[in-house]
Design a protein around this motif. Structure first.
Motif, PDB file in Angstrom:
ATOM      1  N   GLY A 140       0.738  -1.298  -0.110  1.00 32.14           N
ATOM      2  CA  GLY A 140       0.038   0.114   0.124  1.00 32.14           C
ATOM      3  C   GLY A 140       0.772   1.265  -0.068  1.00 32.14           C
ATOM      4  O   GLY A 140       0.139   2.487   0.034  1.00 32.14           O
ATOM      5  N   GLY A 141       2.330   1.187  -0.110  1.00 32.70           N
ATOM      6  CA  GLY A 141       3.068   2.316  -0.017  1.00 32.70           C
ATOM      7  C   GLY A 141       4.093   2.476  -0.908  1.00 32.70           C
ATOM      8  O   GLY A 141       5.132   3.053  -0.854  1.00 32.70           O
ATOM      9  N   THR A 142       4.110   1.586  -2.082  1.00 31.26           N
ATOM     10  CA  THR A 142       5.100   1.684  -3.129  1.00 31.26           C
ATOM     11  C   THR A 142       5.658   2.943  -3.587  1.00 31.26           C
ATOM     12  O   THR A 142       6.558   3.172  -3.348  1.00 31.26           O
ATOM     13  N   LEU A 143       4.610   3.581  -4.041  1.00 32.75           N
ATOM     14  CA  LEU A 143       4.978   4.735  -4.480  1.00 32.75           C
ATOM     15  C   LEU A 143       5.585   5.907  -3.513  1.00 32.75           C
ATOM     16  O   LEU A 143       6.304   6.854  -3.998  1.00 32.75           O
ATOM     17  N   ASP A 144       5.313   5.643  -2.378  1.00 38.61           N
ATOM     18  CA  ASP A 144       5.888   6.481  -1.239  1.00 38.61           C
ATOM     19  C   ASP A 144       7.049   5.958  -0.612  1.00 38.61           C
ATOM     20  O   ASP A 144       7.504   6.728   0.024  1.00 38.61           O
ATOM     21  N   SER A 145       7.465   4.748  -1.175  1.00 39.41           N
ATOM     22  CA  SER A 145       8.763   4.331  -0.630  1.00 39.41           C
ATOM     23  C   SER A 145       9.795   5.203  -1.060  1.00 39.41           C
ATOM     24  O   SER A 145       9.919   5.618  -2.317  1.00 39.41           O
ATOM     25  N   PRO A 146      10.950   5.230  -0.222  1.00 38.23           N
ATOM     26  CA  PRO A 146      12.229   5.990  -0.472  1.00 38.23           C
ATOM     27  C   PRO A 146      12.895   5.572  -1.845  1.00 38.23           C
ATOM     28  O   PRO A 146      13.136   6.491  -2.688  1.00 38.23           O
ATOM     29  N   PHE A 147      12.885   4.329  -2.119  1.00 36.01           N
ATOM     30  CA  PHE A 147      13.511   3.748  -3.223  1.00 36.01           C
ATOM     31  C   PHE A 147      12.903   4.071  -4.642  1.00 36.01           C
ATOM     32  O   PHE A 147      13.287   4.238  -5.599  1.00 36.01           O
ATOM     33  N   SER A 148      11.324   3.802  -4.256  1.00 40.02           N
ATOM     34  CA  SER A 148      10.447   4.187  -5.546  1.00 40.02           C
ATOM     35  C   SER A 148      10.843   5.627  -6.016  1.00 40.02           C
ATOM     36  O   SER A 148      10.856   5.980  -7.028  1.00 40.02           O
ATOM     37  N   LYS A 149      10.484   6.659  -5.044  1.00 42.45           N
ATOM     38  CA  LYS A 149      10.852   7.947  -5.118  1.00 42.45           C
ATOM     39  C   LYS A 149      12.276   8.173  -5.998  1.00 42.45           C
ATOM     40  O   LYS A 149      12.285   8.969  -6.917  1.00 42.45           O
ATOM     41  N   LEU A 150      13.323   7.548  -5.527  1.00 44.74           N
ATOM     42  CA  LEU A 150      14.623   7.634  -6.118  1.00 44.74           C
ATOM     43  C   LEU A 150      14.632   7.166  -7.333  1.00 44.74           C
ATOM     44  O   LEU A 150      15.095   7.737  -8.611  1.00 44.74           O
ATOM     45  N   SER A 151      14.108   5.958  -7.785  1.00 41.62           N
ATOM     46  CA  SER A 151      14.195   5.330  -9.019  1.00 41.62           C
ATOM     47  C   SER A 151      13.248   6.244 -10.008  1.00 41.62           C
ATOM     48  O   SER A 151      13.498   5.849 -11.463  1.00 41.62           O
ATOM     49  N   ALA A 152      12.252   6.971  -9.432  1.00 42.03           N
ATOM     50  CA  ALA A 152      11.399   7.366 -10.556  1.00 42.03           C
ATOM     51  C   ALA A 152      12.107   9.097 -11.011  1.00 42.03           C
ATOM     52  O   ALA A 152      11.332   9.610 -11.838  1.00 42.03           O
ATOM     53  N   LYS A 153      13.362   9.400 -10.624  1.00 41.50           N
ATOM     54  CA  LYS A 153      13.998  10.568 -11.040  1.00 41.50           C
ATOM     55  C   LYS A 153      14.081  10.519 -12.419  1.00 41.50           C
ATOM     56  O   LYS A 153      14.395   9.405 -12.893  1.00 41.50           O
ATOM     57  N   PRO A 154      13.967  11.364 -13.171  1.00 44.30           N
ATOM     58  CA  PRO A 154      14.475  11.652 -14.665  1.00 44.30           C
ATOM     59  C   PRO A 154      15.506  10.990 -15.043  1.00 44.30           C
ATOM     60  O   PRO A 154      15.584  10.374 -16.191  1.00 44.30           O
ATOM     61  N   LYS A 155      16.656  11.062 -14.492  1.00 49.49           N
ATOM     62  CA  LYS A 155      17.886  10.778 -14.900  1.00 49.49           C
ATOM     63  C   LYS A 155      17.763   9.287 -15.324  1.00 49.49           C
ATOM     64  O   LYS A 155      18.671   8.464 -15.688  1.00 49.49           O
ATOM     65  N   TYR A 156      16.673   8.545 -14.609  1.00 46.35           N
ATOM     66  CA  TYR A 156      16.840   6.982 -14.748  1.00 46.35           C
ATOM     67  C   TYR A 156      15.946   6.587 -15.754  1.00 46.35           C
ATOM     68  O   TYR A 156      15.578   5.461 -15.956  1.00 46.35           O
ATOM     69  N   LYS A 157      15.116   7.379 -16.202  1.00 41.22           N
ATOM     70  CA  LYS A 157      13.931   6.995 -17.068  1.00 41.22           C
ATOM     71  C   LYS A 157      14.135   6.349 -18.431  1.00 41.22           C
ATOM     72  O   LYS A 157      13.479   5.515 -18.608  1.00 41.22           O
ATOM     73  N   ALA A 158      15.380   6.794 -18.963  1.00 41.34           N
ATOM     74  CA  ALA A 158      15.653   6.221 -20.087  1.00 41.34           C
ATOM     75  C   ALA A 158      16.425   4.663 -20.354  1.00 41.34           C
ATOM     76  O   ALA A 158      16.418   4.119 -21.196  1.00 41.34           O
ATOM     77  N   SER A 159      16.746   4.233 -19.038  1.00 37.29           N
ATOM     78  CA  SER A 159      17.405   3.045 -19.089  1.00 37.29           C
ATOM     79  C   SER A 159      16.774   2.127 -17.898  1.00 37.29           C
ATOM     80  O   SER A 159      17.681   1.005 -17.708  1.00 37.29           O
ATOM     81  N   THR A 160      16.005   2.437 -17.079  1.00 36.31           N
ATOM     82  CA  THR A 160      15.309   1.539 -16.151  1.00 36.31           C
ATOM     83  C   THR A 160      13.791   1.546 -16.239  1.00 36.31           C
ATOM     84  O   THR A 160      13.146   2.259 -16.633  1.00 36.31           O
ATOM     85  N   THR A 161      13.380   0.239 -15.641  1.00 41.74           N
ATOM     86  CA  THR A 161      11.982   0.074 -15.662  1.00 41.74           C
ATOM     87  C   THR A 161      11.866  -1.080 -14.423  1.00 41.74           C
ATOM     88  O   THR A 161      12.528  -1.647 -14.152  1.00 41.74           O
ATOM     89  N   THR A 162      10.563  -0.797 -13.937  1.00 41.26           N
ATOM     90  CA  THR A 162      10.556  -1.741 -12.722  1.00 41.26           C
ATOM     91  C   THR A 162       9.233  -2.420 -12.746  1.00 41.26           C
ATOM     92  O   THR A 162       7.907  -2.009 -13.384  1.00 41.26           O
ATOM     93  N   ARG A 163       9.044  -3.788 -12.353  1.00 39.40           N
ATOM     94  CA  ARG A 163       8.193  -4.629 -12.170  1.00 39.40           C
ATOM     95  C   ARG A 163       7.920  -5.407 -10.929  1.00 39.40           C
ATOM     96  O   ARG A 163       9.006  -5.794 -10.284  1.00 39.40           O
ATOM     97  N   ASN A 164       6.833  -5.723 -10.558  1.00 41.90           N
ATOM     98  CA  ASN A 164       6.568  -6.564  -9.565  1.00 41.90           C
ATOM     99  C   ASN A 164       7.030  -7.905  -9.839  1.00 41.90           C
ATOM    100  O   ASN A 164       6.979  -8.366 -10.904  1.00 41.90           O
ATOM    101  N   LEU A 165       7.413  -8.619  -8.598  1.00 44.94           N
ATOM    102  CA  LEU A 165       8.002  -9.903  -8.804  1.00 44.94           C
ATOM    103  C   LEU A 165       7.161 -10.877  -9.385  1.00 44.94           C
ATOM    104  O   LEU A 165       7.301 -11.731 -10.065  1.00 44.94           O
TER     105      LEU A 165
END
Length: 177
Positions: A140-165
């Motif tokens: 219930g708190g994925t988007l608010d988690s610190p790592f989610s916020k970090l990985s959503a930064k624009p500098k990671y946009k072109a080379s990363t994507t996230t999927r649930n296990l």
């Protein structure tokens, strides 16, 4: 002929809507076969004579031409998806947490993200290999988690994507069937 899993970044969110049937149709003109789309979040398994880098180039070009957006994908050999799922130390289903895999096409960027993530308070983050990180977020708190916020930064946009296990398990299973 090799089998690959292709993970699209940012489809069916933020105004970029692609119907999976239309994606499959667009890919028919490219050097791919056995194309299967999974879920509506941009997961594809396919076969190709091309190496992974060639699949990435062709797939991104197809998305740009057919759907008119600046597209990025992460391409992994199908057997590597299975290895990453098997290496994940976190549970696929848990009442209190959700497990995610962040996949990267630029290994340097993913290594930087890993280092920055380890510096976060309470981060539960594991490198599964140079192309994948596994991490936990509270249910219930994925988007608010610190790592989610970090990985959503624009500098990671072109080379990363996230999927649930759980999604990664479905992709793994589709790639071998």
């Amino acid at each position: 002929m090799s089998s690959y899993a292709v993970f699209l970044r940012g489809v069916n969110v933020g105004g970029i809507t692609i119907k999976m049937a239309e994606l499959k149709q667009a890919l028919a003109s490219r050097p791919f076969s056995d194309v299967k789309t999974l879920l509506a979040s941009g997961n594809v398994v396919l076969s190709s004579e091309l190496p992974a880098a060639g699949v990435k180039t062709e797939f991104e070009a197809c998305l740009r031409e057919a759907f008119g957006y600046d597209a990025w994908v992460v391409v992994l050999p199908a057997d590597r998806v299975g290895e990453l799922v098997a290496a994940c130390p976190y549970p696929a289903d848990d009442a209190t947490t959700h497990t995610y895999l962040t996949l990267g096409s630029d290994l340097g960027v993913l290594a930087e993200l890993h280092e920055a993530g380890l510096a976060l308070d309470g981060a539960q983050l594991t490198a599964l290999g140079p192309e994948a990180l596994a991490w936990l977020a509270p249910a219930g708190g994925t988007l608010d988690s610190p790592f989610s916020k970090l990985s959503a930064k624009p500098k990671y946009k072109a080379s990363t994507t996230t999927r649930n296990l759980r999604t990664m398990i479905k992709v793994r299973d589709a790639a071998v069937s």
